[in-house]
Motif scaffolding. Sequence first.
Motif, PDB file in Angstrom:
ATOM      1  N   LEU A 172      18.628  50.665 -12.154  1.00 27.32           N
ATOM      2  CA  LEU A 172      19.143  51.496 -13.247  1.00 27.32           C
ATOM      3  C   LEU A 172      18.479  52.866 -13.356  1.00 27.32           C
ATOM      4  CD1 LEU A 172      19.431  48.759 -16.030  1.00 27.32           C
ATOM      5  CD2 LEU A 172      21.191  49.569 -14.438  1.00 27.32           C
ATOM      6  N   GLY A 173      17.370  53.041 -12.653  1.00 23.14           N
ATOM      7  CA  GLY A 173      16.712  54.343 -12.676  1.00 23.14           C
ATOM      8  C   GLY A 173      15.835  54.589 -13.894  1.00 23.14           C
ATOM      9  N   TYR A 174      15.545  53.576 -14.675  1.00 21.60           N
ATOM     10  CA  TYR A 174      14.645  53.717 -15.820  1.00 21.60           C
ATOM     11  C   TYR A 174      13.207  53.726 -15.326  1.00 21.60           C
ATOM     12  CZ  TYR A 174      18.299  52.653 -19.263  1.00 21.60           C
ATOM     13  OH  TYR A 174      19.406  52.678 -20.052  1.00 21.60           O
ATOM     14  N   GLY A 175      12.332  54.339 -16.099  1.00 12.80           N
ATOM     15  CA  GLY A 175      10.915  54.242 -15.819  1.00 12.80           C
ATOM     16  C   GLY A 175      10.400  52.890 -16.265  1.00 12.80           C
ATOM     17  N   GLU A 176       9.293  52.472 -15.658  1.00 10.39           N
ATOM     18  CA  GLU A 176       8.706  51.171 -15.980  1.00 10.39           C
ATOM     19  C   GLU A 176       8.373  51.037 -17.465  1.00 10.39           C
ATOM     20  OE1 GLU A 176       4.856  49.036 -14.377  1.00 10.39           O
ATOM     21  OE2 GLU A 176       6.160  49.662 -12.719  1.00 10.39           O
ATOM     22  N   GLU A 177       8.033  52.149 -18.097  1.00  8.47           N
ATOM     23  CA  GLU A 177       7.670  52.124 -19.519  1.00  8.47           C
ATOM     24  C   GLU A 177       8.864  51.802 -20.419  1.00  8.47           C
ATOM     25  OE1 GLU A 177       9.344  56.090 -18.672  1.00  8.47           O
ATOM     26  OE2 GLU A 177       7.863  54.864 -17.626  1.00  8.47           O
ATOM     27  N   SER A 178      10.059  51.888 -19.885  1.00 10.09           N
ATOM     28  CA  SER A 178      11.266  51.629 -20.676  1.00 10.09           C
ATOM     29  C   SER A 178      11.700  50.176 -20.662  1.00 10.09           C
ATOM     30  CB  SER A 178      12.431  52.485 -20.145  1.00 10.09           C
ATOM     31  OG  SER A 178      12.128  53.851 -20.243  1.00 10.09           O
ATOM     32  N   VAL A 179      11.096  49.381 -19.797  1.00 10.03           N
ATOM     33  CA  VAL A 179      11.545  48.000 -19.580  1.00 10.03           C
ATOM     34  C   VAL A 179      10.595  47.012 -20.258  1.00 10.03           C
ATOM     35  CG1 VAL A 179      12.060  46.253 -17.829  1.00 10.03           C
ATOM     36  CG2 VAL A 179      12.525  48.670 -17.354  1.00 10.03           C
ATOM     37  N   SER A 180      11.165  46.017 -20.913  1.00 11.19           N
ATOM     38  CA  SER A 180      10.371  44.903 -21.437  1.00 11.19           C
ATOM     39  C   SER A 180      11.016  43.601 -20.993  1.00 11.19           C
ATOM     40  CB  SER A 180      10.255  44.967 -22.961  1.00 11.19           C
ATOM     41  OG  SER A 180      11.525  44.998 -23.564  1.00 11.19           O
ATOM     42  N   VAL A 181      10.176  42.598 -20.802  1.00  8.26           N
ATOM     43  CA  VAL A 181      10.644  41.298 -20.327  1.00  8.26           C
ATOM     44  C   VAL A 181      10.015  40.207 -21.184  1.00  8.26           C
ATOM     45  CG1 VAL A 181      10.726  39.680 -18.382  1.00  8.26           C
ATOM     46  CG2 VAL A 181      10.848  42.151 -17.953  1.00  8.26           C
ATOM     47  N   ALA A 182      10.838  39.313 -21.697  1.00  4.90           N
ATOM     48  CA  ALA A 182      10.362  38.154 -22.441  1.00  4.90           C
ATOM     49  C   ALA A 182      10.771  36.893 -21.686  1.00  4.90           C
ATOM     50  CB  ALA A 182      10.966  38.122 -23.842  1.00  4.90           C
ATOM     51  N   ILE A 183       9.927  35.885 -21.753  1.00  5.49           N
ATOM     52  CA  ILE A 183      10.240  34.608 -21.128  1.00  5.49           C
ATOM     53  C   ILE A 183      10.142  33.529 -22.192  1.00  5.49           C
ATOM     54  CG2 ILE A 183       9.551  32.905 -19.403  1.00  5.49           C
ATOM     55  CD1 ILE A 183       8.587  35.257 -17.673  1.00  5.49           C
ATOM     56  N   GLU A 184      11.234  32.818 -22.378  1.00  2.00           N
ATOM     57  CA  GLU A 184      11.299  31.754 -23.369  1.00  2.00           C
ATOM     58  C   GLU A 184      11.327  30.404 -22.666  1.00  2.00           C
ATOM     59  OE1 GLU A 184      14.603  32.296 -26.021  1.00  2.00           O
ATOM     60  OE2 GLU A 184      14.102  34.400 -26.376  1.00  2.00           O
ATOM     61  N   ASP A 185      10.350  29.565 -22.973  1.00  2.00           N
ATOM     62  CA  ASP A 185      10.327  28.209 -22.436  1.00  2.00           C
ATOM     63  C   ASP A 185      11.269  27.320 -23.234  1.00  2.00           C
ATOM     64  OD1 ASP A 185       8.424  28.691 -20.460  1.00  2.00           O
ATOM     65  OD2 ASP A 185       6.751  28.280 -21.805  1.00  2.00           O
ATOM     66  N   VAL A 186      12.030  26.512 -22.507  1.00  4.99           N
ATOM     67  CA  VAL A 186      12.958  25.573 -23.140  1.00  4.99           C
ATOM     68  C   VAL A 186      12.715  24.200 -22.523  1.00  4.99           C
ATOM     69  CG1 VAL A 186      15.385  25.000 -23.522  1.00  4.99           C
ATOM     70  CG2 VAL A 186      14.677  27.400 -23.450  1.00  4.99           C
ATOM     71  N   GLU A 187      12.588  23.210 -23.360  1.00  3.18           N
ATOM     72  CA  GLU A 187      12.416  21.843 -22.867  1.00  3.18           C
ATOM     73  C   GLU A 187      13.695  21.408 -22.149  1.00  3.18           C
ATOM     74  OE1 GLU A 187       9.702  19.919 -22.853  1.00  3.18           O
ATOM     75  OE2 GLU A 187       8.642  21.646 -23.709  1.00  3.18           O
ATOM     76  N   PRO A 188      13.567  20.757 -20.997  1.00  3.74           N
ATOM     77  CA  PRO A 188      14.755  20.339 -20.249  1.00  3.74           C
ATOM     78  C   PRO A 188      15.767  19.542 -21.083  1.00  3.74           C
ATOM     79  CG  PRO A 188      12.817  20.060 -18.900  1.00  3.74           C
ATOM     80  CD  PRO A 188      12.332  20.443 -20.282  1.00  3.74           C
TER      81      PRO A 188
END
Length: 77
Positions: free
Chosen positions: A32-48
């Motif tokens: 997308l051409g965004y700088g690294e400072e523009s991106v955030s990532v969340a990880i949500e754990d879910v029980e199977p």
Amino acid sequence: MPHVIVKMYSGRPRQQKAMLAEAITKAVTGTLGYGEESVSVAIEDVEPKDWAEAVYRPDILDRPDEIYKPPGYDPFK
């Protein structure tokens, strides 16, 4: 400002989640051409045992127009 949410089975170590977040960040910035400072990532754990009703139904089945890469499984079959 892309914010990516990854929902996955619980149990992966924090180091592996950090590596995934880094790889996703690189993919987003490269695509997308965004700088690294523009991106955030969340990880949500879910029980199977909760996956089908907590993720599959509301995030996949009920939102087909937003799915760009559908899964190759159906937990209801």
